[in-house]
Design a protein around this motif. Structure first.
Motif, short mmCIF file in Angstrom:
data_model
loop_
_atom_site.label_atom_id
_atom_site.label_comp_id
_atom_site.label_asym_id
_atom_site.label_seq_id
_atom_site.Cartn_x
_atom_site.Cartn_y
_atom_site.Cartn_z
N SER A 412 0.88 -1.31 -0.03
CA SER A 412 0.04 0.01 -0.16
C SER A 412 0.90 1.30 0.01
O SER A 412 0.82 2.15 -0.63
CB SER A 412 -0.92 -0.11 1.13
OG SER A 412 -1.84 1.22 1.29
N TYR A 413 1.94 1.39 0.92
CA TYR A 413 2.86 2.40 0.90
C TYR A 413 3.49 2.70 -0.55
O TYR A 413 3.67 3.89 -0.88
CB TYR A 413 3.74 2.30 1.77
CG TYR A 413 3.34 2.06 3.48
CD1 TYR A 413 2.46 3.19 3.83
CD2 TYR A 413 3.81 1.46 4.26
CE1 TYR A 413 1.99 3.13 5.11
CE2 TYR A 413 3.34 1.49 5.78
CZ TYR A 413 2.53 2.25 5.95
OH TYR A 413 1.97 2.35 7.26
N ALA A 414 3.84 1.66 -1.03
CA ALA A 414 4.51 1.67 -2.50
C ALA A 414 3.80 2.43 -3.55
O ALA A 414 4.15 2.67 -4.38
CB ALA A 414 5.23 0.27 -2.82
N ALA A 417 0.40 5.25 -0.87
CA ALA A 417 -0.78 5.62 0.15
C ALA A 417 0.02 6.25 1.32
O ALA A 417 1.04 5.99 1.94
CB ALA A 417 -1.46 4.28 0.62
N MET B 97 11.28 3.11 0.91
CA MET B 97 10.67 2.21 1.51
C MET B 97 11.53 1.73 2.91
O MET B 97 10.83 1.33 3.94
CB MET B 97 10.58 0.65 0.77
CG MET B 97 9.43 0.84 -0.32
SD MET B 97 7.98 1.45 0.31
CE MET B 97 7.06 -0.01 0.94
N PHE B 141 -4.25 -6.77 -2.37
CA PHE B 141 -5.19 -6.52 -1.07
C PHE B 141 -6.56 -7.42 -1.18
O PHE B 141 -6.96 -7.84 -2.11
CB PHE B 141 -5.80 -5.06 -1.45
CG PHE B 141 -4.49 -3.95 -1.32
CD1 PHE B 141 -3.36 -4.22 -0.40
CD2 PHE B 141 -4.26 -3.10 -2.43
CE1 PHE B 141 -2.24 -3.45 -0.29
CE2 PHE B 141 -3.11 -2.44 -2.23
CZ PHE B 141 -2.37 -2.35 -1.58
N TYR B 151 -6.56 0.99 -6.60
CA TYR B 151 -6.30 1.25 -5.22
C TYR B 151 -5.53 2.67 -5.50
O TYR B 151 -5.77 3.72 -4.81
CB TYR B 151 -5.47 0.12 -4.43
CG TYR B 151 -5.32 0.63 -3.12
CD1 TYR B 151 -6.00 0.43 -2.18
CD2 TYR B 151 -4.03 0.99 -2.76
CE1 TYR B 151 -5.84 0.86 -0.71
CE2 TYR B 151 -3.43 1.51 -1.69
CZ TYR B 151 -4.41 1.20 -0.39
OH TYR B 151 -3.95 1.34 0.64
N ILE B 155 -6.75 6.18 -3.80
CA ILE B 155 -5.96 6.92 -2.64
C ILE B 155 -5.32 8.34 -3.18
O ILE B 155 -5.05 9.25 -2.39
CB ILE B 155 -4.90 6.05 -2.12
CG1 ILE B 155 -3.84 5.74 -2.97
CG2 ILE B 155 -5.43 5.14 -1.35
CD1 ILE B 155 -2.72 5.00 -2.51
#
Lengths: 538, 295
Positions: A412-414, A417, B97, B141, B151, B155
């Motif tokens: 999700s972060y990638a 988000a 990341m 997901f 998604y 977002i």
């Protein structure tokens, strides 16, 4: 080892099944119409009663049989259960024309119908006394509904108005006192006028109410003259006012179908009616309502709080000695005895917050020792229960978030988000089954708790439900009834233990059913969520 | 050589036993200083990403040492090296990341189109939209196939049905998944196979229209047939996106990439056109690694 583990499981299962079995078997039989026997003793005396159980006296070796004989008001000791020596009983007959009457007072009556005396009911002539009895009963009830019930309603609304006038008087007096403390004379003129006005209102309402009471009593006396004459097993004749009779049936003459109908009619009464006779007869509706509403308010208060706290602990808090301490503390909170929560709720919610509310909004009542929120009520009880169950929700929320694979967060972060978006769109849906588990545990625990309620607002008999038609419709300050407390109260605080025993079983069964059905609903929801969010690949 | 299945959550600097060391391999013993001093020029004409003197520390230990290299625009660059050499860590620096791991510190710079992405003040959300990522373990997901692909758009605040529909279709087609799922877009993505999951994740990454796609061993958990499909996909995406792929599979690196960088113990040993690195490596260590003498 396999034997020990298996045996342990078997033992647990055994005890659970025995417990449930005892409750279910006893509760299920309560409403079944039992045959009423006419017992003739060796000395020629007779009595009507339902045979219950028998026992042998270990000292004398004499077998005795217990009967429910009803007719409490006729018994010298006012008992409706008796033991008789078995060898004194000559015979037991089951005549078809035995009536069982359920009454507003004094429990069941067993007897034979003799005659109907209805001086002020307009009844058709009939040769059959049984039919006449049914006619008379219907007429009496119709008259009661037409003449007395409207009076009762008027009285109750008058009493509400009287109550609010009295509150207004208190407030005006309180304000007058405050004004007198620091203001020049003459400032109280307005208040004096108001007080005089209120006094007049109060006087008028009181007069109206008194007149109504007199009228109601007159009507009741008139209606009370209509009675049915019954002959008991021993031959005495008893006159029973028709309005006293709640239900009548002839168990010995009933077929299977009629018995089933009777059974379900009684179950319906249980679920929808108010209790009678110190809660040992009638329905349980206020207690059911109170229990469900309590759990509902508890859920509304504890679930958001617990979930938010769990999210903070699981997602935002930086791991360290402080967070670890908090976590241990939360886990230990779940183990604190519930009575401790009750005392805390009494001190914090009832006297603390409730006292403050009273001080701010109803100072005049507080000054006269009439607390509104500063006394136990359903709101405070549910908040106390919420506090009791919130650790379970916190722990399960945190656990549920923790078990989500890190890859999903990174995925999700990638995609750009934010932390919040990831939480709301990915993590919370995935954690929801786990959170549901906590919710189920919390709910089951809350529905069964009694100890903390006893000091935060549960009562034996609440005159009004927490929700009714009177403004503002929802009264969170009201005291309430609860099935768990009901069990304790009728089972252990009742003067007539035998008479209340069936109700204890029924109430226990009902509480179990309510808890189980609420849990089953939640479990069903959880399994639906699980199917949605998990599969073999994750 | 074979691909080595690894746990999705890698602590890249823990010592792991090498997967299949050749029995008589002479391990090159070089000091870090010697190796980094030894480095040749690692620049290209039109770089989209330029790392300069990049150091990364994981707690006290140095995980990346003085890495300076370029990633050419719209080409495929492979990062190879033995387990624990820091290639995944390096990859994860490019879209920050590593921020998710508390103990990581960095020094030096990584410029994506001139902007230093290690600068704490940049918008990480924006960066991650420009630099997408596909992980070793596919992480669909728990939503429908459609919502998985949509998604990134949702977002970003896009809710127009038409835009979403178009993008979902285009991305799924681009990821060569459309034909397999077009009739069940509203079904749960969890019902797809492993290979389809990974293509779904690629479609998901493509949907937000990034400039760069990072792939962290995208095929290591897949069967050969799915691997081939992903490799074909990479070949197709080449030219439109800059792709940086970490792989344990030498043949894969040789097949799909235009440039190859070899990392060893946090140091960039060699960087060059793939053909050159595989046929005529400059460094002895590179040759040893590629020929399977160690690593």
């Amino acid at each position: 080892m396999v034997w020990a583990t298996g045996a342990a499981l078997a033992a647990v299962l055994f005890f659970t099944i025995v417990l449930l079995g005892v409750v279910v078997v006893n509760a299920a039989a309560v409403f079944w119409p039992e045959a009423v026997g006419l017992v003739t003793f060796e000395d020629g005396s007779r009595v009507l009663g339902v045979r219950l159980d028998s026992a042998v006296n270990p000292d004398t070796g004499v077998r005795t049989v217990r009967f429910k004989t009803g007719n409490r008001e006729l018994d010298p000791a006012r008992l409706d259960f008796h033991w008789y020596e078995a060898d004194q009983i000559r015979e037991i007959a089951y005549p078809e024309d035995v009536f069982v009457l359920e009454r507003l007072e004094n429990g069941n009556f067993y007897g034979f119908l003799e005659a109907v005396r209805a001086p002020n009911l307009d009844l058709p002539e009939t040769g059959d006394s049984g039919e006449g009895f049914r006619w008379a009963l219907a007429a009496a009830r119709a008259k009661q509904a037409a003449r007395i019930v409207p009076l009762t309603d008027q009285l109750s609304s008058l009493s509400d108005r009287l109550q609010s006038v009295r509150h207004a008087v208190l407030r005006a007096e309180y304000e007058k006192k405050r004004v007198l403390a620091g203001a020049p004379a003459g400032a109280t003129a307005r208040l004096d006028a108001r007080l005089a006005d209120l006094a007049e209102q109060e006087h008028e309402l009181k007069a109206q109410s008194d007149a109504l009471v007199v009228e109601q009593q007159g009507q009741e006396a008139e209606l009370g003259q209509n009675a049915a004459v019954f002959r008991t097993g021993s031959g005495a004749t008893v006159e029973i006012p028709l309005v006293e009779i709640v239900r009548h049936y002839r168990p010995n003459a009933m077929g299977f179908g009629q018995k089933v109908a009777h059974y379900f009619s009684k179950v319906g009464e249980l679920l929808t009616e108010n209790p009678r006779e110190s809660n040992t007869e009638g329905g349980l509706f206020p207690a059911i309502f109170g229990t469900v509403m309590l759990v509902f308010l508890m859920a509304v208060s504890c679930f958001p709080l617990g979930v938010l706290a769990g999210i903070y602990l699981g997602e935002y808090a930086k791991e360290g000695p402080l967070v670890r301490t908090v976590r241990i503390a939360v886990n230990n909170l779940a183990g604190i005895p519930s009575i401790v929560y009750g005392i805390f709720g009494l001190g914090f919610f009832v006297y603390g917050i409730g006292g403050l509310i009273d001080l701010w909004f109803f100072p005049e009542r507080t000054a006269n020792n009439m607390p509104t929120f500063g006394t136990g009520g359903i709101l405070w009880a549910s908040l106390t229960l919420g506090l009791l169950t919130v650790p379970v929700v916190i722990v399960s929320t945190e656990e549920a978030l923790r078990t989500i694979p890190r890859g999903l967060r990174e995925g999700s972060y990638a995609l750009g988000a934010t932390r919040f978006q990831t939480l709301v769109r990915v993590l919370l849906p995935m954690a929801s089954p786990g959170m549901m588990t906590g919710f189920i545990l919390a709910m089951a625990r809350a529905a069964g708790e009694v100890a903390p309620l006893m000091i935060t607002g549960v009562v034996k008999l609440a005159p009004d439900l927490p929700v009714d038609g009177a403004f503002p419709y929802f009264h969170p300050d009201r005291k309430f009834m609860h099935l768990g407390f009901h069990i304790y109260d009728i089972g252990f605080q009742s003067p007539n233990v035998e008479a209340s025993k069936p109700m204890v079983y029924v109430t226990t069964m009902l509480l179990l059913v309510i808890v189980l059905s609420m849990s089953s609903l939640a479990i069903w929801l959880r399994s639906r969520m699980r199917r949605q969010f998990h599969s073999r690949t994750i | 050589m074979q691909s080595i299945p690894q746990p999705a959550i890698r602590k890249p600097f823990m010592d792991e036993p090498n997967a299949s060391p050749a029995p008589n391999a002479a391990r090159p013993v070089l000091t870090k200083a010697a190796r980094s001093a030894d480095q040749g020029p690692c620049t290209v004409a039109d770089p989209i990403v330029r790392a300069e003197h990049l150091y990364l520390y994981y707690g006290e230990s140095e995980a990346l040492t003085d890495i300076t290299m370029d990633f050419p625009r719209n080409q495929v660059t492979a990062l190879i090296g033995p387990s624990g050499c820091g290639k995944s860590t390096y990859l994860r620096c490019l879209n920050r990341m590593n921020d998710l791991i508390d103990a990581v510190r960095t020094a030096g710079s990584i410029r994506v189109d001139g902007q230093d992405v290690l600068d704490p003040s940049i918008d990480v959300i924006e960066l991650r939209r420009r630099v997408g990522m596909v992980f070793q373990k596919a992480t669909p997901f728990p939503k429908s196939i459609y919502e998985n692909v949509a998604y990134g758009l949702r977002i970003a605040g896009i809710s127009s049905r038409n835009t979403l529909d178009e993008t979902v279709e285009r991305s799924l087609k681009r990821a060569a998944l459309w034909d397999e799922v077009k009739d069940r877009l509203q079904e749960s993505a969890l019902g797809l196979s492993g290979g389809q999951h990974q293509r779904l994740c690629i479609a998901r990454a493509i949907a937000v229209n990034p400039e760069i796609i990072l792939m962290d061993e995208p095929c290591s958990a897949l069967d050969p047939r799915s691997t081939t499909r992903i490799e074909d996909l990479i070949a197709e995406l080449r030219g439109e996106y800059t792709i940086i792929i970490v792989t344990h599979n030498m043949q894969q690196a040789a097949r799909v990439s235009d440039h190859t960088a070899f990392l060893y113990e946090g140091v960039l040993v060699e960087f060059g056109p793939t053909k050159q690195v595989f046929t005529n490596p400059v460094k002895k260590e590179t040759e040893d690694y590629i020929t399977g003498r160690f690593g």
